[in-house]
Motif scaffolding. Structure first.
Motif, short mmCIF file in Angstrom:
data_model
loop_
_atom_site.label_atom_id
_atom_site.label_comp_id
_atom_site.label_asym_id
_atom_site.label_seq_id
_atom_site.Cartn_x
_atom_site.Cartn_y
_atom_site.Cartn_z
N ILE A 138 20.54 -73.63 -25.97
CA ILE A 138 21.18 -74.19 -26.99
C ILE A 138 20.55 -73.53 -28.33
N CYS A 139 19.76 -72.44 -28.24
CA CYS A 139 19.34 -71.60 -29.55
C CYS A 139 20.51 -70.80 -29.88
N GLY A 140 21.72 -70.27 -29.35
CA GLY A 140 22.54 -69.96 -29.81
C GLY A 140 22.59 -68.36 -29.43
N LYS A 141 23.89 -67.79 -29.63
CA LYS A 141 23.95 -66.18 -29.01
C LYS A 141 23.02 -65.32 -29.94
N GLU A 142 22.83 -65.50 -31.23
CA GLU A 142 22.16 -64.58 -31.75
C GLU A 142 20.74 -64.36 -31.61
N VAL A 143 20.03 -65.19 -30.95
CA VAL A 143 18.52 -64.91 -30.51
C VAL A 143 18.59 -64.16 -29.28
N LYS A 144 17.94 -62.87 -29.60
CA LYS A 144 17.72 -62.01 -28.40
C LYS A 144 16.55 -61.39 -28.53
N PRO A 154 17.17 -77.90 -31.74
CA PRO A 154 18.39 -77.43 -32.14
C PRO A 154 18.58 -77.06 -33.58
N ASN A 155 19.26 -75.92 -33.56
CA ASN A 155 19.88 -75.49 -34.86
C ASN A 155 21.16 -75.47 -35.00
N LEU A 156 21.38 -76.18 -36.16
CA LEU A 156 22.75 -76.60 -36.69
C LEU A 156 23.72 -75.53 -37.00
#
Length: 195
Positions: A138-144, A154-156
């Motif tokens: 759920i952290c999204g695709k930018e977190v690497k 969760p980050n909106l």
């Protein structure tokens, strides 16, 4: 202690169900099962137990026929007198499809279906804990390539590759909107694989 489980005929939910059925402190386990009748529901639960080499404990495990996409599910659960002594809800049901053609079904199950279970939980007089099986993605695709801290999700603003991860993030927001923090437990597995 009495437990209500969604997703009990799925991979993770089935593991949870069989494990809990062995615990002495668990009195009854009610399982939301998609089925046409009780016979079909019991057969589905029996299959979960036999897959792991056990017999279904009919004195402890009880099917509740229902579907997360049923508009009247909350009312049906609330009106069922057998479910009034539920202490713990384990919500492991989810549509895990990553295919875009199933986005609407994913949202109906993972967002709207979850909300129905949360609203049911709010009405239970002996309710103690809501365990939601989410996902670490759920952290999204930018977190690497870095540690993701609990307070970040969760980050909106997170961008999601698939509707599934977006729906799980939205689900966590719904839970926090309706239930007190001290009754919420979120589990976010990073990946679940079968044998």
């Amino acid at each position: 202690m009495n437990v209500f489980i969604t997703g009990s005929t799925g991979f993770l939910g089935g593991e949870i169900l069989v494990t809990l059925s062995k615990r002495k402190e668990i009195n009854k386990i009610y399982c939301l099962v998609r089925a046409n009748d009780e016979v079909e529901a019991i057969l589905r639960l029996d299959k979960v137990f036999s897959f792991q080499g056990y017999d279904l404990k009919k004195e402890k495990v009880f099917p509740v026929i229902g579907n997360l996409v049923d508009d009247n599910l909350t009312e049906k659960l609330i009106s069922n007198p057998e479910l009034q002594d539920i202490n713990v809800i384990i919500h492991s049901a989810a549509n895990t499809s990553f295919s875009g053609i199933y986005d609407k079904m994913v949202e109906q199950t993972n967002i709207e279906g979850l909300k129905k279970i949360v609203l049911f939980a709010k009405q239970l007089p002996k309710f103690e804990t809501f365990l939601h099986i989410g996902t670490a993605t759920i952290c999204g695709k930018e977190v690497k390539h870095r540690l993701v801290k609990e307070e970040e999700s969760p980050n909106l603003d997170a961008k999601h590759v698939v509707s599934y991860t977006h729906s799980k993030a939205q689900g966590e927001l719904i839970i926090r909107e309706h239930l007190p923090e001290n009754k919420i437990l979120i589990a976010r597995p990073s990946i679940i694989m079968g044998d």
